[in-house]
Design a protein around this motif. Sequence first.
Motif, short mmCIF file in Angstrom:
data_model
loop_
_atom_site.label_atom_id
_atom_site.label_comp_id
_atom_site.label_asym_id
_atom_site.label_seq_id
_atom_site.Cartn_x
_atom_site.Cartn_y
_atom_site.Cartn_z
N ASN A 70 -21.50 -11.09 23.51
CA ASN A 70 -22.69 -10.38 22.93
C ASN A 70 -23.71 -11.80 22.96
O ASN A 70 -23.41 -12.83 22.33
CB ASN A 70 -22.26 -10.26 21.59
CG ASN A 70 -23.46 -9.98 20.50
OD1 ASN A 70 -24.08 -10.81 19.89
ND2 ASN A 70 -24.22 -8.60 20.81
N THR A 94 -23.48 -7.54 25.56
CA THR A 94 -24.12 -6.76 24.87
C THR A 94 -25.16 -7.41 24.31
O THR A 94 -25.04 -9.02 24.22
CB THR A 94 -23.21 -6.33 23.66
OG1 THR A 94 -22.63 -7.11 22.83
CG2 THR A 94 -22.04 -5.26 24.13
N GLY A 96 -28.33 -8.45 21.05
CA GLY A 96 -28.67 -7.94 19.51
C GLY A 96 -29.87 -8.55 19.24
O GLY A 96 -30.26 -9.78 19.84
N VAL A 117 -27.55 -3.35 21.99
CA VAL A 117 -27.54 -2.80 20.50
C VAL A 117 -28.83 -2.38 20.13
O VAL A 117 -29.80 -3.32 20.09
CB VAL A 117 -26.79 -3.61 19.63
CG1 VAL A 117 -26.74 -3.06 18.25
CG2 VAL A 117 -25.43 -4.22 19.93
N GLU A 138 -27.05 1.46 16.69
CA GLU A 138 -26.30 1.01 15.17
C GLU A 138 -27.20 1.47 14.12
O GLU A 138 -28.12 1.14 13.98
CB GLU A 138 -26.18 -0.61 15.51
CG GLU A 138 -25.52 -1.33 14.31
CD GLU A 138 -25.46 -2.53 14.30
OE1 GLU A 138 -24.25 -3.10 14.51
OE2 GLU A 138 -26.70 -3.36 14.38
#
Length: 315
Positions: A70, A94, A96, A117, A138
Amino acid sequence: MIHTRLTELLGIRYPIFQGGMAWVSDAHLAAAVSNAGGMGIISAMNAPPDYLREQIALCRTMTDKPFGVNIMLMSPHVEQTAQVVAQERVPVVTTGAGLPSRFMPAWLAADIRVVPVIPSVAIARRVAREGACAVVAEGCEAGGHIGELTTMTLVPQIVDAVDIPVLAAGGIADGRGVAAALMLGAQGVQCGTRFLAATECTIPDCYKDYVVAARDIDTVVTGRRLGHPVRALKNSYMREFARREADTAISNEELEQFGTGALWRAARQGDMETGCVMAGQAAALVKEKLPARDIVEGMFKEAEQLLKGAGQWVV
């Protein structure tokens, strides 16, 4: 056995990602989840690139299954960590806290599956156009940095908006959540809070116990004034943060400084009073500490039973 487009795309047994939680999601937890048949995720957080490279190498000694990293796009080291995952050809990335657009060409060229995300339909559409193979929708029930939409409303909108697989995240900690996510059209789920209580998770036991003891009303959101709200369990630190956030005499810079190092104190030092004990509303569903394999297998066994019996209300 529940098979979806996600399991076929990524070569995993169960359509579940373990969330990339700063100071929590290290190689030990990621390897345990991957070995259990899910997608374990190492968090690059704000750490320097050497840390991430070491964690990737360590994870590869503990599992031969796919795992991911991530990337927190607000990290001061994001340029370097983005290069590390490309150089190491990590199977999945991933992302974010931002848009991964400028990094995606290099990741895709390295044959990396990119799964951002996302908190909204517009962002989901954009990353899908840019080459994301899936997205994590999310909801605000999640722990850590959150958006404003709930999982129940966000997931079906994202499913309708994009053609790539959608994972549901936020408030999911058992088979009921998995079954609900699949009924909403998701192809899988991402869980963070549930894995805080995995025996392989390296946070202190007092943090795990805090999660297991949590009630339905024990999380709080702070940081909206700074533009990046965060959900965590209530304690002395979070109450003081909320007080300072409401005090207009305290500047945003002072508030940011008060937040520095708070998660590290909780997750690495076990400070449950002056640390930020990040967890989502699903903490109230976490009843015990279990090995990652038992968590994953138990969730999907329960989900399968629920989905098989879903016709009981039809007349």
